[in-house]
Write a protein that holds these residues in place. Sequence first.
Motif, PDB file in Angstrom:
ATOM      1  N   LEU A 241       0.799  -1.222   0.000  1.00  0.00           N
ATOM      2  CA  LEU A 241       0.000   0.000   0.000  1.00  0.00           C
ATOM      3  C   LEU A 241       0.835   1.278   0.000  1.00  0.00           C
ATOM      4  N   PHE A 242       1.910   1.266   0.762  1.00  0.00           N
ATOM      5  CA  PHE A 242       2.668   2.503   0.991  1.00  0.00           C
ATOM      6  C   PHE A 242       4.081   2.393   0.446  1.00  0.00           C
ATOM      7  N   GLU A 243       4.560   3.500  -0.108  1.00  0.00           N
ATOM      8  CA  GLU A 243       5.925   3.542  -0.626  1.00  0.00           C
ATOM      9  C   GLU A 243       6.895   3.802   0.516  1.00  0.00           C
ATOM     10  N   ARG A 244       8.096   3.285   0.376  1.00  0.00           N
ATOM     11  CA  ARG A 244       9.134   3.568   1.367  1.00  0.00           C
ATOM     12  C   ARG A 244       9.558   5.018   1.232  1.00  0.00           C
ATOM     13  N   ALA A 245       9.966   5.608   2.352  1.00  0.00           N
ATOM     14  CA  ALA A 245      10.456   6.990   2.325  1.00  0.00           C
ATOM     15  C   ALA A 245      11.749   7.028   1.515  1.00  0.00           C
ATOM     16  N   ARG A 246      11.856   8.024   0.694  1.00  0.00           N
ATOM     17  CA  ARG A 246      13.053   8.181  -0.127  1.00  0.00           C
ATOM     18  C   ARG A 246      14.005   9.143   0.563  1.00  0.00           C
ATOM     19  N   PRO A 247      15.286   8.841   0.546  1.00  0.00           N
ATOM     20  CA  PRO A 247      16.233   9.751   1.196  1.00  0.00           C
ATOM     21  C   PRO A 247      16.303  11.074   0.443  1.00  0.00           C
ATOM     22  N   LYS A 248      16.328  12.146   1.203  1.00  0.00           N
ATOM     23  CA  LYS A 248      16.405  13.463   0.573  1.00  0.00           C
ATOM     24  C   LYS A 248      17.858  13.787   0.269  1.00  0.00           C
ATOM     25  N   GLN A 249      18.048  14.504  -0.820  1.00  0.00           N
ATOM     26  CA  GLN A 249      19.385  14.891  -1.208  1.00  0.00           C
ATOM     27  C   GLN A 249      19.781  16.127  -0.411  1.00  0.00           C
ATOM     28  N   ALA A 250      21.008  16.145   0.055  1.00  0.00           N
ATOM     29  CA  ALA A 250      21.503  17.283   0.823  1.00  0.00           C
ATOM     30  C   ALA A 250      21.559  18.519  -0.075  1.00  0.00           C
TER      31      ALA A 250
END
Length: 157
Positions: free
Chosen positions: A78-87
């Motif tokens: 159902l839910f997507e994994r959180a994607r790491p944000k780029q610095a």
Amino acid sequence: MGRQKQWVVKLSDEERQQLTEMTKKGVRSARVMTRARLLLLSDQGLKDREAAERQGVDSATVAYTRRKYMEGGLQAALFERARPKQAPKLNPQQTAILIAETCSAAPEGRATWTMQLLADRLVTLGVVDSISDETVRRTLKKTNSNRGKFKVGVSPR
């Protein structure tokens, strides 16, 4: 003779009830609601093509949702994994230098700063090793350094 499904969805009674309640309430995002309906339809034995047509998605979406369910359970499907944000490319001190340069007089022979001139200037000053004109533009757009008096690349009147 038809191909056997690789990822056959067999929901537990609890999962089926949870998905049914979720789709009736409609308090989730459209994407989550579609995935919930696809799982319910797959559990009923519908072929990917039929489930896809009912939900207005591609049959590959149905197969992907089924696979995610079989590999990781209901939450994974159902839910997507959180994607790491780029610095950020520039830290606050580097951004301050960029803004200061933007507010300073343009280089000799130029009426105004361009994004590329500002990028080159930051490299010349040793603020960064390299930076693109697009990164300079995005950084300036995110700041409130332009109070409407002038714009970079446009001559003040």
